[in-house]
Scaffold this motif. Structure first.
Motif, PDB file in Angstrom:
ATOM      1  N   GLU A  79     -12.469  -1.735   7.474  1.00 11.81           N
ATOM      2  CA  GLU A  79     -12.704  -0.455   6.806  1.00 11.81           C
ATOM      3  C   GLU A  79     -14.116  -0.398   6.227  1.00 11.81           C
ATOM      4  O   GLU A  79     -14.795   0.632   6.310  1.00 11.81           O
ATOM      5  CB  GLU A  79     -11.669  -0.248   5.707  1.00 11.81           C
ATOM      6  CG  GLU A  79     -10.276   0.071   6.227  1.00 11.81           C
ATOM      7  CD  GLU A  79      -9.290   0.353   5.114  1.00 11.81           C
ATOM      8  OE1 GLU A  79      -8.648   1.419   5.146  1.00 11.81           O
ATOM      9  OE2 GLU A  79      -9.159  -0.493   4.214  1.00 11.81           O
ATOM     10  N   TRP A  88       1.507   3.613   2.210  1.00 11.66           N
ATOM     11  CA  TRP A  88       0.974   4.852   2.777  1.00 11.66           C
ATOM     12  C   TRP A  88       2.064   5.671   3.458  1.00 11.66           C
ATOM     13  O   TRP A  88       2.155   6.876   3.299  1.00 11.66           O
ATOM     14  CB  TRP A  88      -0.147   4.531   3.763  1.00 11.66           C
ATOM     15  CG  TRP A  88      -0.620   5.701   4.558  1.00 11.66           C
ATOM     16  CD1 TRP A  88      -0.347   5.990   5.856  1.00 11.66           C
ATOM     17  CD2 TRP A  88      -1.456   6.775   4.096  1.00 11.66           C
ATOM     18  NE1 TRP A  88      -0.949   7.160   6.246  1.00 11.66           N
ATOM     19  CE2 TRP A  88      -1.644   7.665   5.174  1.00 11.66           C
ATOM     20  CE3 TRP A  88      -2.074   7.068   2.875  1.00 11.66           C
ATOM     21  CZ2 TRP A  88      -2.411   8.824   5.066  1.00 11.66           C
ATOM     22  CZ3 TRP A  88      -2.833   8.217   2.763  1.00 11.66           C
ATOM     23  CH2 TRP A  88      -3.002   9.086   3.855  1.00 11.66           C
ATOM     24  N   HIS A 111      -0.681   1.117   5.295  1.00 15.37           N
ATOM     25  CA  HIS A 111      -2.101   1.442   5.174  1.00 15.37           C
ATOM     26  C   HIS A 111      -2.465   2.647   6.045  1.00 15.37           C
ATOM     27  O   HIS A 111      -1.979   2.776   7.176  1.00 15.37           O
ATOM     28  CB  HIS A 111      -2.962   0.243   5.586  1.00 15.37           C
ATOM     29  CG  HIS A 111      -2.674  -0.988   4.786  1.00 15.37           C
ATOM     30  ND1 HIS A 111      -1.779  -1.946   5.208  1.00 15.37           N
ATOM     31  CD2 HIS A 111      -3.152  -1.408   3.591  1.00 15.37           C
ATOM     32  CE1 HIS A 111      -1.723  -2.914   4.300  1.00 15.37           C
ATOM     33  NE2 HIS A 111      -2.537  -2.608   3.312  1.00 15.37           N
ATOM     34  N   ALA A 171      -4.558  -8.206   5.345  1.00 16.40           N
ATOM     35  CA  ALA A 171      -5.149  -7.252   4.412  1.00 16.40           C
ATOM     36  C   ALA A 171      -6.643  -7.491   4.267  1.00 16.40           C
ATOM     37  O   ALA A 171      -7.438  -6.543   4.175  1.00 16.40           O
ATOM     38  CB  ALA A 171      -4.455  -7.337   3.061  1.00 16.40           C
ATOM     39  N   ASN A 231      -9.535  -4.813   5.265  1.00 13.43           N
ATOM     40  CA  ASN A 231     -10.600  -4.411   4.343  1.00 13.43           C
ATOM     41  C   ASN A 231     -11.981  -4.619   4.959  1.00 13.43           C
ATOM     42  O   ASN A 231     -12.881  -3.785   4.772  1.00 13.43           O
ATOM     43  CB  ASN A 231     -10.480  -5.203   3.038  1.00 13.43           C
ATOM     44  CG  ASN A 231      -9.260  -4.809   2.228  1.00 13.43           C
ATOM     45  OD1 ASN A 231      -8.719  -3.717   2.389  1.00 13.43           O
ATOM     46  ND2 ASN A 231      -8.807  -5.693   1.361  1.00 13.43           N
ATOM     47  N   GLY A 271       0.798  -1.229   0.000  1.00  7.76           N
ATOM     48  CA  GLY A 271       0.000   0.000   0.000  1.00  7.76           C
ATOM     49  C   GLY A 271       0.822   1.265   0.000  1.00  7.76           C
ATOM     50  O   GLY A 271       0.429   2.280  -0.563  1.00  7.76           O
TER      51      GLY A 271
END
Length: 367
Positions: free
Chosen positions: A283, A125, A311, A276, A280, A123
């Motif tokens: 989220e 981030w 992330h 992950a 998800n 990701g």
């Protein structure tokens, strides 16, 4: 790029002092170094920390399941075919830590093959995370002294306080002493490791209502289904599920059943791939997450920060990335460094880690 060999190397490194909590205590990091070799000469590396009081895995069982079951099933498969590898691993129930280490070692291979850091593949981030530190059972003055030392030496300003002792008041007193000594600028949260009953948890939370705790984790057992739902419905702070959510399905059950309102993600338990998926899930449901720690060494911590920093959602809170500070040594050729309360991911392809061969020879247990 084919998998040609899988290694599971047991090693043991003592802790400077025992880490004590409601479900057990740890004196030695008796972990397993997992390596996945490929026909192109790339080697992926990860760490499996067994926690028999939580998941039933031991150092011996991890070595056995990797050597006797998993290695024969995945040798010859493409190192890029993670879904095929996972399908083979899932034929065997349980063994979450062994499976997670194999998954992360494969991601290390994939990153090396792509010439990219795993953090960016996941990701990208950020390249760092704020760090929280776990304070284990001890007399209140010793817990305060440890937290002050960690704050002053490493700049860490978030502390996870182990609770779950009976009577519960000694834990309430310890949290109050920590808040008084550390002040309002420090974040505190508690982890019961399933040590209290729902009613004890409710009483303790009422008595700590003025301490501005960020959240509470696994205060009572998940199999106390009705009691836990009752407790979570009355909690004024997020209630984090940890040991009770080793799979994405468990995450769904705990959240939809009202038994938790936030989730701890541990790469040592769910690797990168399942972590992950869990992220998800959370989220999509608007649920907060925190990067947890399975009392990882530096290799496991490097994996955790690679995922957590990748992330946005997992960087909102400090990650539990400092337990390796209590170990007398580690296997990395270049030790991790916590500075100004943060830990950076490693640069370089894959996970960017290198094992010190002399240290591995010194601490391995399979000579």
């Amino acid at each position: 790029m084919k998998i040609t060999k899988v290694e599971a190397i047991p090693f043991a490194i003592p802790y400077r002092k025992p880490l004590r909590f409601a479900s057990g205590e740890v004196h030695v990091a008796d972990h397993v170094l997992v390596r996945v070799h490929t026909d192109e000469g790339l080697v992926g590396t990860a760490e499996a920390p067994p926690r028999p009081y939580t998941y039933g895995e031991t150092q011996e069982s991890i070595v056995a399941v990797v050597d006797k079951i998993f290695a024969p099933q995945i040798t010859g498969l493409s190192a890029l075919g993670r879904e095929q590898v996972h399908a083979r691993l899932e034929r065997t129930v349980g063994n979450p830590t062994a499976k997670a280490a194999l998954d992360m070692a494969l991601w290390d291979v994939i990153g090396q093959a792509a010439g990219m850091p795993v953090n960016e593949l996941l990701g990208g981030w950020s390249d760092r995370m704020r760090v929280s530190h776990m304070v284990g059972f001890a007399p209140s003055d010793e817990m305060v002294a440890e937290a002050e030392r960690i704050r002053d030496m490493y700049g860490i300003s978030t502390f996870k306080v182990k609770v779950g002792r009976r009577p519960y008041r000694q834990d309430v007193d310890a949290c109050r002493a920590l808040r008084t000594a550390l002040g309002d600028d420090v974040c505190l949260y508690i982890d019961g490791n399933r040590g209290w009953s729902a009613s004890d948890s409710a009483r303790a939370l009422r008595e700590m209502a003025d301490l501005d705790l960020d959240f509470a984790e696994e205060l009572c057992p998940a199999d106390d289904v009705l009691g836990r739902r009752w407790l979570v419905s009355r909690s004024s702070i997020p209630f984090v599920a940890d040991e009770s959510v080793p799979t994405p399905a468990d995450v769904t059950r705990e959240l939809l059943g009202g038994s938790a309102s936030a989730i701890s993600i541990k790469t040592a338990r769910t690797g990168f791939t399942s972590s992950a998926r869990i992220l998800n899930q959370c989220e999509a449901m608007g649920v907060e997450v925190v990067i947890g720690n399975q009392i990882d060494g530096q290799i496991g911590t490097l994996c955790a920060v690679a995922f957590g920093a990748a992330h946005r959602a997992t960087t909102r809170r400090a990650g539990e990335l400092s337990n390796f500070l209590d170990m007398t040594d580690d296997l990395l050729a270049e030790p991790l460094v916590i500075s100004d309360g943060t830990l950076r991911v490693r640069e370089g392809a894959g996970l960017g880690l290198a094992i010190d061969p002399e240290k591995l020879a010194r601490y391995r247990q399979d000579h």
